[in-house]
Design a protein around this motif. Sequence first.
Motif, PDB file in Angstrom:
ATOM      1  N   SER A 114      -0.158   5.611  10.112  1.00 28.24           N
ATOM      2  CA  SER A 114       0.395   6.587   9.164  1.00 28.24           C
ATOM      3  C   SER A 114       0.195   6.139   7.729  1.00 28.24           C
ATOM      4  O   SER A 114      -0.108   6.960   6.847  1.00 28.24           O
ATOM      5  CB  SER A 114       1.888   6.803   9.451  1.00 28.24           C
ATOM      6  OG  SER A 114       2.091   7.411  10.708  1.00 28.24           O
ATOM      7  N   LEU A 115       0.362   4.836   7.478  1.00 25.47           N
ATOM      8  CA  LEU A 115       0.137   4.317   6.118  1.00 25.47           C
ATOM      9  C   LEU A 115      -1.328   4.457   5.721  1.00 25.47           C
ATOM     10  O   LEU A 115      -1.635   4.787   4.571  1.00 25.47           O
ATOM     11  CB  LEU A 115       0.570   2.850   6.039  1.00 25.47           C
ATOM     12  CG  LEU A 115       1.964   2.531   5.499  1.00 25.47           C
ATOM     13  CD1 LEU A 115       2.088   2.897   4.033  1.00 25.47           C
ATOM     14  CD2 LEU A 115       3.037   3.236   6.311  1.00 25.47           C
ATOM     15  N   GLN A 116      -2.243   4.215   6.672  1.00 26.95           N
ATOM     16  CA  GLN A 116      -3.667   4.364   6.376  1.00 26.95           C
ATOM     17  C   GLN A 116      -4.002   5.809   6.037  1.00 26.95           C
ATOM     18  O   GLN A 116      -4.737   6.094   5.078  1.00 26.95           O
ATOM     19  CB  GLN A 116      -4.495   3.907   7.576  1.00 26.95           C
ATOM     20  CG  GLN A 116      -6.000   3.976   7.339  1.00 26.95           C
ATOM     21  CD  GLN A 116      -6.449   3.029   6.239  1.00 26.95           C
ATOM     22  OE1 GLN A 116      -6.418   1.821   6.391  1.00 26.95           O
ATOM     23  NE2 GLN A 116      -6.864   3.584   5.101  1.00 26.95           N
ATOM     24  N   GLN A 117      -3.445   6.739   6.793  1.00 25.61           N
ATOM     25  CA  GLN A 117      -3.682   8.158   6.529  1.00 25.61           C
ATOM     26  C   GLN A 117      -3.078   8.570   5.180  1.00 25.61           C
ATOM     27  O   GLN A 117      -3.683   9.344   4.435  1.00 25.61           O
ATOM     28  CB  GLN A 117      -3.094   8.996   7.658  1.00 25.61           C
ATOM     29  CG  GLN A 117      -3.792   8.793   8.990  1.00 25.61           C
ATOM     30  CD  GLN A 117      -2.997   9.335  10.166  1.00 25.61           C
ATOM     31  OE1 GLN A 117      -2.012  10.051   9.983  1.00 25.61           O
ATOM     32  NE2 GLN A 117      -3.419   8.998  11.382  1.00 25.61           N
ATOM     33  N   PHE A 118      -1.907   8.037   4.888  1.00 27.89           N
ATOM     34  CA  PHE A 118      -1.258   8.350   3.612  1.00 27.89           C
ATOM     35  C   PHE A 118      -2.111   7.852   2.454  1.00 27.89           C
ATOM     36  O   PHE A 118      -2.319   8.567   1.465  1.00 27.89           O
ATOM     37  CB  PHE A 118       0.125   7.698   3.577  1.00 27.89           C
ATOM     38  CG  PHE A 118       0.948   8.060   2.374  1.00 27.89           C
ATOM     39  CD1 PHE A 118       1.745   9.201   2.379  1.00 27.89           C
ATOM     40  CD2 PHE A 118       0.956   7.259   1.241  1.00 27.89           C
ATOM     41  CE1 PHE A 118       2.509   9.545   1.267  1.00 27.89           C
ATOM     42  CE2 PHE A 118       1.713   7.588   0.132  1.00 27.89           C
ATOM     43  CZ  PHE A 118       2.503   8.736   0.150  1.00 27.89           C
ATOM     44  N   ALA A 119      -2.626   6.616   2.576  1.00 25.60           N
ATOM     45  CA  ALA A 119      -3.482   6.050   1.523  1.00 25.60           C
ATOM     46  C   ALA A 119      -4.761   6.873   1.363  1.00 25.60           C
ATOM     47  O   ALA A 119      -5.246   7.081   0.242  1.00 25.60           O
ATOM     48  CB  ALA A 119      -3.815   4.600   1.857  1.00 25.60           C
ATOM     49  N   SER A 120      -5.305   7.348   2.472  1.00 25.92           N
ATOM     50  CA  SER A 120      -6.522   8.164   2.404  1.00 25.92           C
ATOM     51  C   SER A 120      -6.260   9.464   1.660  1.00 25.92           C
ATOM     52  O   SER A 120      -7.099   9.931   0.880  1.00 25.92           O
ATOM     53  CB  SER A 120      -7.033   8.458   3.814  1.00 25.92           C
ATOM     54  OG  SER A 120      -7.399   7.254   4.476  1.00 25.92           O
ATOM     55  N   ARG A 121      -5.097  10.057   1.882  1.00 24.05           N
ATOM     56  CA  ARG A 121      -4.766  11.294   1.166  1.00 24.05           C
ATOM     57  C   ARG A 121      -4.604  11.028  -0.327  1.00 24.05           C
ATOM     58  O   ARG A 121      -5.010  11.852  -1.158  1.00 24.05           O
ATOM     59  CB  ARG A 121      -3.484  11.903   1.743  1.00 24.05           C
ATOM     60  CG  ARG A 121      -3.655  12.470   3.149  1.00 24.05           C
ATOM     61  CD  ARG A 121      -2.505  13.391   3.521  1.00 24.05           C
ATOM     62  NE  ARG A 121      -1.227  12.705   3.560  1.00 24.05           N
ATOM     63  CZ  ARG A 121      -0.736  12.101   4.638  1.00 24.05           C
ATOM     64  NH1 ARG A 121      -1.444  12.081   5.772  1.00 24.05           N
ATOM     65  NH2 ARG A 121       0.447  11.527   4.605  1.00 24.05           N
ATOM     66  N   LEU A 122      -4.019   9.872  -0.674  1.00 25.07           N
ATOM     67  CA  LEU A 122      -3.891   9.529  -2.090  1.00 25.07           C
ATOM     68  C   LEU A 122      -5.265   9.401  -2.735  1.00 25.07           C
ATOM     69  O   LEU A 122      -5.502   9.875  -3.852  1.00 25.07           O
ATOM     70  CB  LEU A 122      -3.131   8.207  -2.249  1.00 25.07           C
ATOM     71  CG  LEU A 122      -1.627   8.198  -2.025  1.00 25.07           C
ATOM     72  CD1 LEU A 122      -1.091   6.782  -2.189  1.00 25.07           C
ATOM     73  CD2 LEU A 122      -0.919   9.147  -2.974  1.00 25.07           C
ATOM     74  N   THR A 123      -6.183   8.746  -2.025  1.00 26.48           N
ATOM     75  CA  THR A 123      -7.523   8.516  -2.567  1.00 26.48           C
ATOM     76  C   THR A 123      -8.288   9.825  -2.708  1.00 26.48           C
ATOM     77  O   THR A 123      -9.033  10.025  -3.675  1.00 26.48           O
ATOM     78  CB  THR A 123      -8.304   7.559  -1.645  1.00 26.48           C
ATOM     79  OG1 THR A 123      -7.570   6.328  -1.525  1.00 26.48           O
ATOM     80  CG2 THR A 123      -9.682   7.276  -2.204  1.00 26.48           C
ATOM     81  N   ALA A 124      -8.072  10.738  -1.747  1.00 23.92           N
ATOM     82  CA  ALA A 124      -8.809  12.006  -1.766  1.00 23.92           C
ATOM     83  C   ALA A 124      -8.245  13.003  -2.759  1.00 23.92           C
ATOM     84  O   ALA A 124      -8.911  13.968  -3.130  1.00 23.92           O
ATOM     85  CB  ALA A 124      -8.797  12.621  -0.363  1.00 23.92           C
ATOM     86  N   GLN A 125      -7.006  12.762  -3.217  1.00 24.71           N
ATOM     87  CA  GLN A 125      -6.361  13.715  -4.110  1.00 24.71           C
ATOM     88  C   GLN A 125      -7.003  13.677  -5.485  1.00 24.71           C
ATOM     89  O   GLN A 125      -7.103  12.620  -6.103  1.00 24.71           O
ATOM     90  CB  GLN A 125      -4.874  13.380  -4.234  1.00 24.71           C
ATOM     91  CG  GLN A 125      -4.095  14.367  -5.081  1.00 24.71           C
ATOM     92  CD  GLN A 125      -2.615  14.018  -5.113  1.00 24.71           C
ATOM     93  OE1 GLN A 125      -2.192  13.037  -4.523  1.00 24.71           O
ATOM     94  NE2 GLN A 125      -1.842  14.816  -5.811  1.00 24.71           N
ATOM     95  N   PRO A 126      -7.454  14.800  -6.010  1.00 27.14           N
ATOM     96  CA  PRO A 126      -8.063  14.813  -7.349  1.00 27.14           C
ATOM     97  C   PRO A 126      -7.062  14.319  -8.395  1.00 27.14           C
ATOM     98  O   PRO A 126      -5.877  14.637  -8.324  1.00 27.14           O
ATOM     99  CB  PRO A 126      -8.413  16.289  -7.572  1.00 27.14           C
ATOM    100  CG  PRO A 126      -8.446  16.888  -6.199  1.00 27.14           C
ATOM    101  CD  PRO A 126      -7.434  16.128  -5.398  1.00 27.14           C
ATOM    102  N   SER A 127      -7.560  13.581  -9.369  1.00 19.93           N
ATOM    103  CA  SER A 127      -6.673  13.057 -10.410  1.00 19.93           C
ATOM    104  C   SER A 127      -6.013  14.177 -11.192  1.00 19.93           C
ATOM    105  O   SER A 127      -4.898  14.035 -11.699  1.00 19.93           O
ATOM    106  CB  SER A 127      -7.453  12.145 -11.366  1.00 19.93           C
ATOM    107  OG  SER A 127      -8.522  12.858 -11.962  1.00 19.93           O
ATOM    108  N   SER A 128      -6.680  15.317 -11.268  1.00 18.65           N
ATOM    109  CA  SER A 128      -6.121  16.428 -12.035  1.00 18.65           C
ATOM    110  C   SER A 128      -4.876  17.000 -11.393  1.00 18.65           C
ATOM    111  O   SER A 128      -4.076  17.665 -12.047  1.00 18.65           O
ATOM    112  CB  SER A 128      -7.158  17.534 -12.192  1.00 18.65           C
ATOM    113  OG  SER A 128      -7.549  18.035 -10.917  1.00 18.65           O
ATOM    114  N   SER A 129      -4.708  16.772 -10.086  1.00 18.41           N
ATOM    115  CA  SER A 129      -3.574  17.384  -9.398  1.00 18.41           C
ATOM    116  C   SER A 129      -2.253  16.828  -9.884  1.00 18.41           C
ATOM    117  O   SER A 129      -1.228  17.479  -9.780  1.00 18.41           O
ATOM    118  CB  SER A 129      -3.700  17.155  -7.889  1.00 18.41           C
ATOM    119  OG  SER A 129      -3.589  15.772  -7.574  1.00 18.41           O
ATOM    120  N   ARG A 130      -2.278  15.590 -10.409  1.00 19.74           N
ATOM    121  CA  ARG A 130      -1.035  15.025 -10.897  1.00 19.74           C
ATOM    122  C   ARG A 130      -0.746  15.458 -12.324  1.00 19.74           C
ATOM    123  O   ARG A 130       0.385  15.482 -12.766  1.00 19.74           O
ATOM    124  CB  ARG A 130      -1.081  13.494 -10.808  1.00 19.74           C
ATOM    125  CG  ARG A 130      -0.313  12.965  -9.619  1.00 19.74           C
ATOM    126  CD  ARG A 130      -0.323  11.459  -9.605  1.00 19.74           C
ATOM    127  NE  ARG A 130      -1.449  10.954  -8.870  1.00 19.74           N
ATOM    128  CZ  ARG A 130      -1.482  10.857  -7.550  1.00 19.74           C
ATOM    129  NH1 ARG A 130      -0.470  11.267  -6.838  1.00 19.74           N
ATOM    130  NH2 ARG A 130      -2.530  10.365  -6.931  1.00 19.74           N
TER     131      ARG A 130
END
Length: 342
Positions: free
Chosen positions: A50-66
Amino acid sequence: MTTSLTSRFPTPAPGELVAQLVPPPRFQQARLDNYIPDPDYPSQEAAKQSLQQFASRLTAQPSSSRGGLLSMFGRKKGPAAAHGLYLDGGFGVGKTHLLTALFHIAPGRPLYGTFVEYTNLIGVLGFTRAVEEFSTASVLCIDEFELDDVGDTLLMTRMIRELSDRGVPVVATSNTLPDALGEGRFAAQDFLREIQAMADRFDVLRIDGLDYREKDRIDDPPQLADDQVRSGARGDRVSLDDFEPLAEHLREVHPSRYGAMIDGIERCHIVGMEQVSEHNRGLRLVVLIDRLYDREVPVALSGVRVPELFTEDLLNSGYRKKYLRCLSRLGALQADGARALV
């Protein structure tokens, strides 16, 4: 020359406190690859995945989304509320290892600190400035999450809601489920709405297992005499203190500064440990042991045996899990200190 912790009154500046929001030395090398799940407890492997999947979602999230997206009207649209993770389980099952492993692979600017470090920093910076500072994080990692009083409850639940609304996910570890925080310590039911609002921002990962520290511990570490502890305290990076003056000194230094107080210490010697029967003293000692453990500082002790450090009243109180974690960690540090002297 031997030093004494009672002579140290650290006063780090706010900027230093922010810069210190990184994992402690013990967990500098913690990675998902070197977290070895116990096959007898499948929840450990599940949490790792679950932590690996969570980290992958963070990496895939465009910087603009924040930072917000342009709407069709040309105005900035705020990010969707972030959903974090809450690692719940007993002490010694690897929650902190997993949390720091996430920090090391998170993109951007992750922040890591213990619950008490965050609450103190909010006190130093002020709530608004602290939220602005934390809102630039790619993920906020909170270790040892616990709510010990009403003020902390309102402070931390509000902070998590505001950061989540700004798109900053929070990942926390604790020995208590988020909707049970505060139980046994204050009237949590009076603040159920606030606690539940915070709990709704998390997916809970339950991690079962045994305390891994038991594997490497000396079954019955040698009980050192006062003169052994004193005579073994040699060197510039070794501290020597009598327990009672040290316990009083901890009242004068804010718990968030205990880490700075022991910086540079490579072995801690404490003479005449006494049983603790009062919560304030006990909880300050818990924080000190946590910071010694984080920094891998062996502890040479004389006096009361570690399993008897806290009275039954304390061990049966709402802070039971904190005290048990402290005994687990102190037992490991005492074993290291005994090996150094015997």
